[in-house]
Design a protein around this motif. Structure first.
Motif, PDB file in Angstrom:
ATOM      1  N   CYS A  19       0.910  -1.226  -0.314  1.00  0.00           N
ATOM      2  CA  CYS A  19      -0.340  -0.126   0.173  1.00  0.00           C
ATOM      3  C   CYS A  19       0.996   1.802   0.012  1.00  0.00           C
ATOM      4  CB  CYS A  19      -1.313  -0.097   1.352  1.00  0.00           C
ATOM      5  SG  CYS A  19      -2.006  -1.470   1.016  1.00  0.00           S
ATOM      6  N   GLU A  86      -6.672   5.188   1.884  1.00  0.00           N
ATOM      7  CA  GLU A  86      -7.929   4.786   1.763  1.00  0.00           C
ATOM      8  C   GLU A  86      -7.458   3.673   1.129  1.00  0.00           C
ATOM      9  OE1 GLU A  86      -8.930   7.191  -2.030  1.00  0.00           O
ATOM     10  OE2 GLU A  86      -9.433   8.515  -0.941  1.00  0.00           O
ATOM     11  N   GLU A  87      -6.319   3.644   0.895  1.00  0.00           N
ATOM     12  CA  GLU A  87      -5.663   2.319   0.552  1.00  0.00           C
ATOM     13  C   GLU A  87      -5.683   0.753   1.744  1.00  0.00           C
ATOM     14  OE1 GLU A  87      -4.162   1.110  -2.530  1.00  0.00           O
ATOM     15  OE2 GLU A  87      -4.294   2.100  -4.309  1.00  0.00           O
ATOM     16  N   ASN A  89      -7.391   1.697   4.658  1.00  0.00           N
ATOM     17  CA  ASN A  89      -9.266   1.001   4.832  1.00  0.00           C
ATOM     18  C   ASN A  89      -9.643   0.075   3.825  1.00  0.00           C
ATOM     19  OD1 ASN A  89      -9.168   2.690   6.554  1.00  0.00           O
ATOM     20  ND2 ASN A  89     -10.168   4.291   4.802  1.00  0.00           N
ATOM     21  N   CYS A  90      -8.974  -0.596   2.626  1.00  0.00           N
ATOM     22  CA  CYS A  90      -9.910  -0.711   1.588  1.00  0.00           C
ATOM     23  C   CYS A  90      -8.973  -2.447   1.463  1.00  0.00           C
ATOM     24  CB  CYS A  90      -9.313  -0.426   0.493  1.00  0.00           C
ATOM     25  SG  CYS A  90      -9.782  -1.868  -1.509  1.00  0.00           S
ATOM     26  N   ASN A  93      -9.898  -3.627   5.538  1.00  0.00           N
ATOM     27  CA  ASN A  93     -11.234  -3.646   5.810  1.00  0.00           C
ATOM     28  C   ASN A  93     -11.326  -2.690   7.157  1.00  0.00           C
ATOM     29  OD1 ASN A  93     -14.341  -3.948   6.119  1.00  0.00           O
ATOM     30  ND2 ASN A  93     -13.803  -5.700   7.438  1.00  0.00           N
TER      31      ASN A  93
END
Length: 349
Positions: A19, A86-87, A89-90, A93
């Motif tokens: 990430c 954003e990376e 969190n994706c 999760n």
């Protein structure tokens, strides 16, 4: 990937590193940003993120008492951090909140090319002599002008092939027809006193003044405004940017939401709200007739920055604005200015 337990396993560590790698490459490509110690940045981010994820697994959250200060002062570092979260969190999760973002932003801020470089002036040196002459000139320039960053020393025939995007001006021992958009200062190879004076004048006034004149426009200078709320100020300023084509209407709502989440007031009657644009950077000044309650502080002087991250000079100028507005005497003088020209003289002096 759903996390369980309280440790970071090797696979999770690899995802964190991936990430970080993806986002740093994107920042370097899309925003023309360089980092002073990119490997150190990756390592410090990786360690911090691993520790944060372990803490979140255990249901432990933290508050950052400096959240609003970090997000208002280090807006580019904060923007880069949102890209990273954003990376993350994706991939994991999870949901990293603004308190976590502010802590992570400090890693980017510490490594942005500009903790040492942002306030330096980037120059290109064009020489007609041999390597000995160019080496002596480079040494003299670095010794006499610590505020200079010499990006390269090269012969004239290579100038046309050079990327001048981040160059402030050119120093040359040769006289040539200037086909670039950069100013050229011609000097003697031994760098006489008159040469040094011209270089010093350019450092002090030339690049800064020219860029500031492009960044600030008279039609974007407003005084004696009688708005009562922060929202009224922001809507007025963003409406002006939209009408002149510097901002998309959808960004206006983003600005209002961001300001609600994280205030950009700096104290000393000043606020510096901002947004990111892919167009030319622009700065609007709004001086209120009377101070209003922004969030935690009273505000009367507002700089609204619509900043293109690829424009390094605009990013370089933000710290100078912070420095000016930290001086109570300067702010008191600034809020009493009625004319654009006198305000600009005060800003660049």
């Amino acid at each position: 990937m759903v996390l369980g337990g309280g440790t970071i396993v090797p696979d999770e560590k690899a995802v964190i590193e991936q990430c970080i790698e993806v986002v740093i490459k994107k920042i370097q490509k899309e925003f023309n940003e360089n980092f002073t110690q990119v490997n150190d940045l990756k390592a410090s981010l990786g360690n911090h993120i691993a520790s944060t994820i372990k803490r979140l697994k255990l249901g432990v959250t933290v508050e950052n008492p400096l959240k609003e200060l970090i997000q208002s002062r280090y807006f580019m570092a904060t923007y880069y951090t949102y890209m990273l979260t954003e990376e993350l969190n994706c991939a994991f999760n999870i949901s990293l909140d603004d308190h976590e973002v502010a802590y992570l932003a400090l890693h980017f801020e510490a490594n942005i090319e500009g903790k040492g470089m942002m306030n330096k002036v980037s120059v290109l040196v064009v020489c007609g002599g041999g390597i000995g002459t160019s080496t002596v000139l480079k040494s003299k320039l670095e010794s006499n002008f610590p505020q200079l960053y010499i990006q390269d020393v090269l012969p004239y025939y290579l100038l046309k092939k050079q990327d001048l995007t981040n160059i402030d001006f050119i120093i040359s021992t040769l006289y040539f027809e200037n086909e670039t958009d950069k100013k050229v200062i011609h000097v003697n190879p031994i760098l006489c006193e008159a040469d040094s004076e011209r270089i010093l004048q350019m450092i002090r006034f030339g690049t800064n003044q020219e860029h500031v004149q492009d960044l600030f426009l008279e039609e974007f200078f407003f005084t004696d405004a009688e708005f009562q709320t922060r929202e009224e100020c922001l809507i007025f300023l963003t409406d002006r940017l939209i009408s002149e084509g510097f901002m998309l209407p959808v960004v206006q709502q983003e600005v209002l939401q961001c300001e609600e989440i994280s205030t950009t007031e700096l104290g000393n009657l000043t606020a510096i709200p901002h947004c990111i644009t892919d167009q030319q950077s622009r700065m609007i000044v709004l001086i209120l007739k009377k101070p209003i309650q922004w969030k935690n502080e009273k505000v009367q002087l507002i700089f609204f920055g619509c900043i293109n991250p690829k424009d390094k000079q605009s990013k370089r100028y933000f710290p100078q604005i912070y420095k000016k507005t930290s001086q109570t005497a300067w702010v008191n003088e600034a809020i009493n200015q009625k004319q654009f020209d006198t305000f600009m003289n005060l800003l660049i002096m």
